[in-house]
Scaffold this active site. Sequence first.
Site, short mmCIF file in Angstrom:
data_model
loop_
_atom_site.label_atom_id
_atom_site.label_comp_id
_atom_site.label_asym_id
_atom_site.label_seq_id
_atom_site.Cartn_x
_atom_site.Cartn_y
_atom_site.Cartn_z
N GLY A 154 0.86 -1.18 0.00
CA GLY A 154 0.00 0.00 0.00
C GLY A 154 0.89 1.22 0.00
O GLY A 154 2.03 1.19 -0.49
N ARG A 155 0.38 2.30 0.59
CA ARG A 155 1.16 3.56 0.58
C ARG A 155 2.48 3.39 1.33
O ARG A 155 3.54 3.81 0.86
CB ARG A 155 0.38 4.67 1.29
N ILE A 156 2.42 2.74 2.51
CA ILE A 156 3.65 2.64 3.32
C ILE A 156 4.62 1.66 2.66
O ILE A 156 5.83 1.93 2.58
CB ILE A 156 3.32 2.24 4.78
N ARG A 176 -2.51 -8.20 -1.82
CA ARG A 176 -3.79 -8.79 -2.28
C ARG A 176 -3.88 -8.78 -3.80
O ARG A 176 -4.35 -9.71 -4.42
CB ARG A 176 -4.96 -7.98 -1.72
N ARG A 236 0.78 -4.55 11.57
CA ARG A 236 0.02 -4.86 12.78
C ARG A 236 0.60 -6.13 13.41
O ARG A 236 0.96 -7.09 12.70
CB ARG A 236 -1.46 -5.07 12.44
N GLU A 265 -0.55 -5.97 22.07
CA GLU A 265 -0.07 -4.68 22.58
C GLU A 265 -0.91 -4.19 23.74
O GLU A 265 -2.13 -4.34 23.67
CB GLU A 265 -0.16 -3.63 21.46
N HIS A 283 5.51 0.82 19.20
CA HIS A 283 4.56 1.31 18.19
C HIS A 283 4.76 2.81 17.92
O HIS A 283 3.85 3.61 18.11
CB HIS A 283 3.11 1.03 18.68
N ILE A 284 5.97 3.13 17.46
CA ILE A 284 6.30 4.55 17.22
C ILE A 284 6.43 4.85 15.72
O ILE A 284 7.07 5.83 15.34
CB ILE A 284 7.59 4.98 17.97
N GLY A 285 5.82 4.01 14.90
CA GLY A 285 5.95 4.19 13.44
C GLY A 285 5.70 5.61 12.97
O GLY A 285 6.45 6.15 12.15
C1 DGY Z 1 -1.74 3.96 12.65
O1 DGY Z 1 -1.76 5.09 12.16
O2 DGY Z 1 -2.59 3.11 12.41
C2 DGY Z 1 -0.62 3.70 13.58
O3 DGY Z 1 -0.41 2.35 13.75
C3 DGY Z 1 -0.86 4.38 14.90
O4 DGY Z 1 -2.12 4.11 15.33
#
Ligand code: DGY
Length: 326
Positions: A154-156, A176, A236, A265, A283-285
């Site tokens: 996807g975008r990321i 997918r 996730r 988490e 979870h600091i993405g």
């Molecule tokens: C998101 O943007 O879904 C990150 O995981 C933070 O919630």
Amino acid sequence: MKKIFVTSQYPGESVKRLSEKYDVEVFPKTTLPTREELLENARGSIALITTVSDLVDKEVIDLCPDLKIVSNSGVGYENVDIPYATKKGIFVTNTPNVLTETTADLAWALMFSVARRILEADAYVREGKFTCWHPSLLLGMDVHQKTLGIYGMGRIGAAVARRAKGFGMRVIYQNRGRNQIAENETGAEFVDFETLLEESDFIVITAPLTQETRGRFGSGEFQKMKSTSIIVNVGRGPIIKESELAASLKEGAIWGAGLDVFENEPQVNEELVELKNTVLLPHIGSASIETRERMIDMAVQSVELALSGDAPEYLVNPEVLDSKNN
Ligand code: DGY
């Protein structure tokens, strides 16, 4: 005055804009609200600004009979009961795009940290162990010229792939369906899941959690990966079966793992904590100052639009518009 509840504090001035027109309550603690605190504070709100950690279910929604919008600050929105919100005619929005590049940066930070043993090396220096240079000291894995496998284009995923060009890497991906735009932009090749496992030196998970992705990586998959390979997860947590990952790391099925998200988490699997070949982040993405400001600004804009009777741009339940138009 009509009440808006914001479940966390944010940098920047965006939330203040809402205070000019509405009674804005920002949860004052530096932790997220507990369930009881969420129920208590959300009651009677016309808008909620939430995060992926706030469970916005039927109970919360029913406490707010005039609720117009749940504006989730984050790209994920699995914390919101979308079908129920839609049934009640409530907008649900998220904040895509603005966090893409920041999260991709973190995926790379994890790749390098694991590959070049950055945390071990830092600890080595701090603990006063660096007494002389030695050719076999803290040897890691190269990143450049390797094969990067992306699970979820996807975008990321595409942003992670774009960065690979500078390191001369081959990029393969599984998704997918094919993402032709990402292929054209990054030169990534679409491959089947088996090929992704067998040929990648790094697998970066950027997929969302769905029925199909849940538990997709377990012992069987790690066995198929190269023993020199590294897995990174910024998607996730439940996509990886953590106890099987820990066992696979211990027996050397793969070389290392960098995780920003976890199966349960904020609990983190103890076995993973004890291993040296893991880098574990809370979870600091998307956690850069600039991106947080952009996320809350977008979340506030959605609230402003919804409360002035317009459709917010980043609706995750566009079907709600049909019910409003009928
Ligand atoms: C998101 O943007 O879904 C990150 O995981 C933070 O919630």
